[in-house]
Scaffold this motif. Structure first.
Motif, PDB file in Angstrom:
ATOM      1  N   LEU A   1       0.815  -1.237   0.000  1.00 49.43           N
ATOM      2  CA  LEU A   1       0.000   0.000   0.000  1.00 49.43           C
ATOM      3  C   LEU A   1       0.843   1.280   0.000  1.00 49.43           C
ATOM      4  CD1 LEU A   1      -3.054  -0.769   2.330  1.00 49.43           C
ATOM      5  CD2 LEU A   1      -2.650  -1.442  -0.037  1.00 49.43           C
ATOM      6  N   SER A   2       0.737   1.997  -1.106  1.00 49.30           N
ATOM      7  CA  SER A   2       1.489   3.249  -1.240  1.00 49.30           C
ATOM      8  C   SER A   2       0.750   4.437  -0.641  1.00 49.30           C
ATOM      9  CB  SER A   2       1.754   3.537  -2.723  1.00 49.30           C
ATOM     10  OG  SER A   2       0.542   3.625  -3.448  1.00 49.30           O
ATOM     11  N   ASP A   3      -0.579   4.367  -0.576  1.00 52.18           N
ATOM     12  CA  ASP A   3      -1.353   5.588  -0.284  1.00 52.18           C
ATOM     13  C   ASP A   3      -2.092   5.477   1.042  1.00 52.18           C
ATOM     14  OD1 ASP A   3      -0.507   6.141  -2.800  1.00 52.18           O
ATOM     15  OD2 ASP A   3      -2.468   6.605  -3.633  1.00 52.18           O
ATOM     16  N   GLY A   4      -1.876   6.436   1.926  1.00 53.94           N
ATOM     17  CA  GLY A   4      -2.584   6.381   3.197  1.00 53.94           C
ATOM     18  C   GLY A   4      -2.567   7.703   3.941  1.00 53.94           C
ATOM     19  N   VAL A   5      -3.482   7.791   4.889  1.00 55.31           N
ATOM     20  CA  VAL A   5      -3.665   8.991   5.715  1.00 55.31           C
ATOM     21  C   VAL A   5      -3.643   8.578   7.177  1.00 55.31           C
ATOM     22  CG1 VAL A   5      -5.434  10.647   6.459  1.00 55.31           C
ATOM     23  CG2 VAL A   5      -4.973  10.323   4.044  1.00 55.31           C
TER      24      VAL A   5
ATOM     25  N   ARG B   1      -3.985  15.725  10.736  1.00 58.27           N
ATOM     26  CA  ARG B   1      -3.992  14.603   9.802  1.00 58.27           C
ATOM     27  C   ARG B   1      -3.009  14.867   8.661  1.00 58.27           C
ATOM     28  NH1 ARG B   1      -9.461  13.809   7.334  1.00 58.27           N
ATOM     29  NH2 ARG B   1      -9.352  16.065   7.203  1.00 58.27           N
ATOM     30  N   ALA B   2      -2.370  13.805   8.203  1.00 63.71           N
ATOM     31  CA  ALA B   2      -1.377  13.963   7.136  1.00 63.71           C
ATOM     32  C   ALA B   2      -1.517  12.833   6.134  1.00 63.71           C
ATOM     33  CB  ALA B   2       0.029  13.965   7.725  1.00 63.71           C
ATOM     34  N   VAL B   3      -1.258  13.161   4.873  1.00 63.30           N
ATOM     35  CA  VAL B   3      -1.261  12.159   3.798  1.00 63.30           C
ATOM     36  C   VAL B   3       0.173  12.001   3.301  1.00 63.30           C
ATOM     37  CG1 VAL B   3      -1.932  13.932   2.081  1.00 63.30           C
ATOM     38  CG2 VAL B   3      -2.280  11.505   1.563  1.00 63.30           C
ATOM     39  N   ALA B   4       0.559  10.747   3.073  1.00 60.00           N
ATOM     40  CA  ALA B   4       1.945  10.477   2.658  1.00 60.00           C
ATOM     41  C   ALA B   4       2.098  10.649   1.149  1.00 60.00           C
ATOM     42  CB  ALA B   4       2.325   9.058   3.061  1.00 60.00           C
ATOM     43  N   THR B   5       3.276  11.126   0.746  1.00 58.89           N
ATOM     44  CA  THR B   5       3.548  11.248  -0.689  1.00 58.89           C
ATOM     45  C   THR B   5       3.859   9.872  -1.267  1.00 58.89           C
ATOM     46  OG1 THR B   5       5.895  11.661  -0.260  1.00 58.89           O
ATOM     47  CG2 THR B   5       4.466  13.584  -0.428  1.00 58.89           C
ATOM     48  N   PHE B   6       3.688   9.746  -2.582  1.00 58.73           N
ATOM     49  CA  PHE B   6       3.822   8.442  -3.238  1.00 58.73           C
ATOM     50  C   PHE B   6       5.272   7.958  -3.266  1.00 58.73           C
ATOM     51  CE2 PHE B   6       4.310   6.040  -7.275  1.00 58.73           C
ATOM     52  CZ  PHE B   6       3.441   4.995  -7.016  1.00 58.73           C
ATOM     53  N   ALA B   7       6.185   8.852  -3.590  1.00 57.99           N
ATOM     54  CA  ALA B   7       7.605   8.498  -3.682  1.00 57.99           C
ATOM     55  C   ALA B   7       8.366   9.398  -2.701  1.00 57.99           C
ATOM     56  CB  ALA B   7       8.122   8.689  -5.102  1.00 57.99           C
TER      57      ALA B   7
ATOM     58  N   ARG C   1      12.293   3.797  -8.402  1.00 57.72           N
ATOM     59  CA  ARG C   1      12.612   2.588  -7.620  1.00 57.72           C
ATOM     60  C   ARG C   1      12.128   2.667  -6.180  1.00 57.72           C
ATOM     61  NH1 ARG C   1      17.583   2.203 -10.384  1.00 57.72           N
ATOM     62  NH2 ARG C   1      18.560   3.582  -8.860  1.00 57.72           N
ATOM     63  N   THR C   2      11.965   3.882  -5.671  1.00 61.75           N
ATOM     64  CA  THR C   2      11.680   4.000  -4.238  1.00 61.75           C
ATOM     65  C   THR C   2      10.229   4.368  -3.935  1.00 61.75           C
ATOM     66  OG1 THR C   2      12.415   6.291  -4.250  1.00 61.75           O
ATOM     67  CG2 THR C   2      14.049   4.628  -3.616  1.00 61.75           C
ATOM     68  N   ALA C   3       9.361   4.249  -4.920  1.00 58.74           N
ATOM     69  CA  ALA C   3       7.941   4.507  -4.631  1.00 58.74           C
ATOM     70  C   ALA C   3       7.475   3.538  -3.548  1.00 58.74           C
ATOM     71  CB  ALA C   3       7.111   4.355  -5.895  1.00 58.74           C
ATOM     72  N   ARG C   4       6.574   4.031  -2.725  1.00 64.74           N
ATOM     73  CA  ARG C   4       6.146   3.306  -1.525  1.00 64.74           C
ATOM     74  C   ARG C   4       5.344   2.041  -1.851  1.00 64.74           C
ATOM     75  NH1 ARG C   4       6.516   6.639   2.805  1.00 64.74           N
ATOM     76  NH2 ARG C   4       6.056   8.597   1.781  1.00 64.74           N
ATOM     77  N   GLY C   5       5.315   1.131  -0.906  1.00 63.86           N
ATOM     78  CA  GLY C   5       4.493  -0.075  -1.063  1.00 63.86           C
ATOM     79  C   GLY C   5       5.174  -1.140  -1.883  1.00 63.86           C
ATOM     80  N   ALA C   6       6.501  -1.092  -1.975  1.00 62.25           N
ATOM     81  CA  ALA C   6       7.276  -2.068  -2.746  1.00 62.25           C
ATOM     82  C   ALA C   6       8.670  -2.133  -2.113  1.00 62.25           C
ATOM     83  CB  ALA C   6       7.326  -1.660  -4.210  1.00 62.25           C
ATOM     84  N   ARG C   7       9.689  -1.549  -2.784  1.00 55.61           N
ATOM     85  CA  ARG C   7      11.044  -1.575  -2.199  1.00 55.61           C
ATOM     86  C   ARG C   7      11.148  -0.611  -1.025  1.00 55.61           C
ATOM     87  NH1 ARG C   7      14.801  -4.350  -5.821  1.00 55.61           N
ATOM     88  NH2 ARG C   7      13.419  -5.321  -7.329  1.00 55.61           N
TER      89      ARG C   7
ATOM     90  N   ALA D   1      -8.918  11.732   1.273  1.00 55.41           N
ATOM     91  CA  ALA D   1      -7.531  12.204   1.190  1.00 55.41           C
ATOM     92  C   ALA D   1      -6.587  11.061   0.793  1.00 55.41           C
ATOM     93  CB  ALA D   1      -7.112  12.804   2.525  1.00 55.41           C
ATOM     94  N   ALA D   2      -6.939   9.845   1.197  1.00 54.71           N
ATOM     95  CA  ALA D   2      -6.071   8.696   0.888  1.00 54.71           C
ATOM     96  C   ALA D   2      -6.097   8.328  -0.590  1.00 54.71           C
ATOM     97  CB  ALA D   2      -6.471   7.491   1.746  1.00 54.71           C
ATOM     98  N   THR D   3      -7.029   8.884  -1.361  1.00 55.54           N
ATOM     99  CA  THR D   3      -7.062   8.578  -2.798  1.00 55.54           C
ATOM    100  C   THR D   3      -6.148   9.499  -3.605  1.00 55.54           C
ATOM    101  OG1 THR D   3      -8.858  10.126  -3.300  1.00 55.54           O
ATOM    102  CG2 THR D   3      -9.501   7.887  -2.613  1.00 55.54           C
ATOM    103  N   LEU D   4      -5.532  10.483  -2.938  1.00 50.44           N
ATOM    104  CA  LEU D   4      -4.846  11.538  -3.702  1.00 50.44           C
ATOM    105  C   LEU D   4      -3.425  11.214  -4.175  1.00 50.44           C
ATOM    106  CD1 LEU D   4      -6.003  14.645  -1.597  1.00 50.44           C
ATOM    107  CD2 LEU D   4      -7.047  13.718  -3.682  1.00 50.44           C
ATOM    108  N   PRO D   5      -2.563  10.556  -3.365  1.00 47.63           N
ATOM    109  CA  PRO D   5      -1.129  10.551  -3.711  1.00 47.63           C
ATOM    110  C   PRO D   5      -0.785   9.899  -5.051  1.00 47.63           C
ATOM    111  CG  PRO D   5      -1.452   9.905  -1.422  1.00 47.63           C
ATOM    112  CD  PRO D   5      -2.819   9.954  -2.049  1.00 47.63           C
ATOM    113  N   CYS D   6      -1.474   8.847  -5.444  1.00 48.22           N
ATOM    114  CA  CYS D   6      -1.142   8.215  -6.721  1.00 48.22           C
ATOM    115  C   CYS D   6      -2.161   8.597  -7.796  1.00 48.22           C
ATOM    116  CB  CYS D   6      -1.055   6.699  -6.552  1.00 48.22           C
ATOM    117  SG  CYS D   6      -0.643   5.835  -8.083  1.00 48.22           S
TER     118      CYS D   6
END
Ligand SMILES: NC(=O)c1ccc[n+]([C@@H]2O[C@H](COP(=O)([O-])OP(=O)(O)OC[C@H]3O[C@@H](n4cnc5c(N)ncnc54)[C@H](OP(=O)(O)O)[C@@H]3O)[C@@H](O)[C@H]2O)c1
Length: 330
Positions: free
Chosen positions: A61-65, A82-88, A102-108, A136-141
């Motif tokens: 999961l890359s996207d979350g609040v 409240r804060a939303v995380a950036t994708f990379a 290579r460093t996008a979240r939810g993988a490496r 808000a959690a739908t925004l980063p990607c």
């Protein structure tokens, strides 16, 4: 330790206790996660199709609040915000480099599928009051990709003609954002039953995504196609575009013969690859949302995360076709 999910082998989601994160340094914050959203990429990663050499296990999961429950003195955040995380994580502004991809979240880089995470404050953007956790959690990607395709790369202005494809996350954001900017939107769909919804969201014209739609779309005056189909839709996109138009290459949902370069160069088209966006794009998107509310088609509890993946895969949830994003609630 914090409750969470990890992928021990491709195709498998395992409920587990994850490390609760490093101590909170001056520039960091601890978040109690409140909502997530799923992207097609999360599904491809889980299947092993996105990065077959991804070291296992990984946290998805890359996207979350989340809600800030501990804030470093120099983080700029306060508990309760409240804060939303950036994708990379390291991508602040401008064009991506190879590390960003290579460093996008939810993988490496570990994903956010945990009850608590500790993140550098530079990887976080404050969530405004008007947005729910799930919205808000739908925004980063998905949101940021639609934003950069339209405005950073696509040059969309009032009166521009934009084609969007289907009723998925990126496409509905592109439809709503383009309309809010005064553009005209033509939408295609592989599900004729969803045409009305696309009109309600502001599409001036809706076409069945059947062979030949590109030619039928020409009369609309198409400056930009936000292409989420890839090999299976690019020929129609080339057909649809005006001479000198732009195709934003965003996705690969549809199998097919791929690009025929001849009509693309005869029309002097610009084919622009799009890879999500930087922290700056997420900030711009949040400022630019105005009255737009992200479309959430299904919300699944965190404890039932595999159900959320199943909904994304089946494009259906609770016996109804899925429209928009799959959200996950803590
Ligand atoms: N480059 C990037 O940075 C980036 C970022 C985000 C997403 N993506 C990619 O963009 C694509 C869309 O992502 P998403 O999250 O919006 O997906 P999604 O939410 O799963 O949306 C899929 C929707 O696309 C339509 N569709 C499905 N198959 C299709 C086909 N063969 N031809 C045309 N339309 C089809 C369907 O709508 P209808 O039922 O209405 O037809 C479906 O609901 C994916 O390939 C994803 O990996 C790329």
């Amino acid at each position: 330790m914090a409750e969470g999910w990890r992928v021990p082998r491709f195709g498998d989601l395992e409920r587990t206790a994850l490390p609760a994160g490093a101590p909170v340094g001056p520039g960091a914050v601890r978040l109690r996660m409140r909502a997530w959203s799923l992207n097609y990429r999360d599904l491809l990663l889980l299947r092993g199709a996105y990065d077959p050499r991804l070291p296992l296990p990984y946290v998805p999961l890359s996207d979350g609040v989340g809600e800030v429950i501990e804030a470093g003195a120099a983080s700029g955040f306060r508990p309760g915000e409240r804060a939303v995380a950036t994708f990379a994580p390291g991508w602040i502004d401008g064009a991506p480099d190879a590390d960003v991809v290579r460093t996008a979240r939810g993988a490496r880089t570990p994903g956010l599928a945990a009850a608590e995470v500790v993140l550098d404050a530079r990887e976080l953007v404050r969530v405004p009051d008007g947005l729910s956790d799930a919205e808000a959690a739908t925004l980063p990607c998905a949101g940021v990709t639609a934003w950069t395709a339209l405005f950073r790369h696509g040059g969309v202005r009032p009166g521009s003609g934009v084609v969007v494809m289907g009723t998925g996350g990126v496409s509905l954001f592109a439809l709503q954002l383009a309309r809010a900017a005064g553009a005209r939107v033509l939408a295609t769909t592989t599900s004729p039953g969803k045409a009305e919804l696309l009109r309600e969201l502001g599409a001036a014209e809706v076409l069945d995504a059947a062979p030949g739609w590109g030619k039928a779309a020409r009369a609309f005056g198409v400056d930009l196609v936000v292409d989420v189909g890839g090999a299976g839709t690019i020929r129609e996109s080339v057909e649809a575009c005006r001479v000198g138009g732009t195709i934003a290459l965003v996705g690969n949902l549809a199998a097919g013969p791929g690009l025929d370069p001849v009509p693309a160069f005869m029309k002097q088209l610009r084919l622009q690859g799009v890879f999500t966006g930087a922290r700056r794009d997420l900030e711009d998107l949040i400022r630019g949302l105005g009255a737009i509310r992200p479309v959430i088609g299904a919300t699944v509890p965190f404890d039932a995360l595999p159900e959320a993946f199943a909904a994304l895969e089946a494009r259906a949830h609770g016996g109804r076709p899925l429209v928009g994003k799959v959200a996950v609630a803590a």
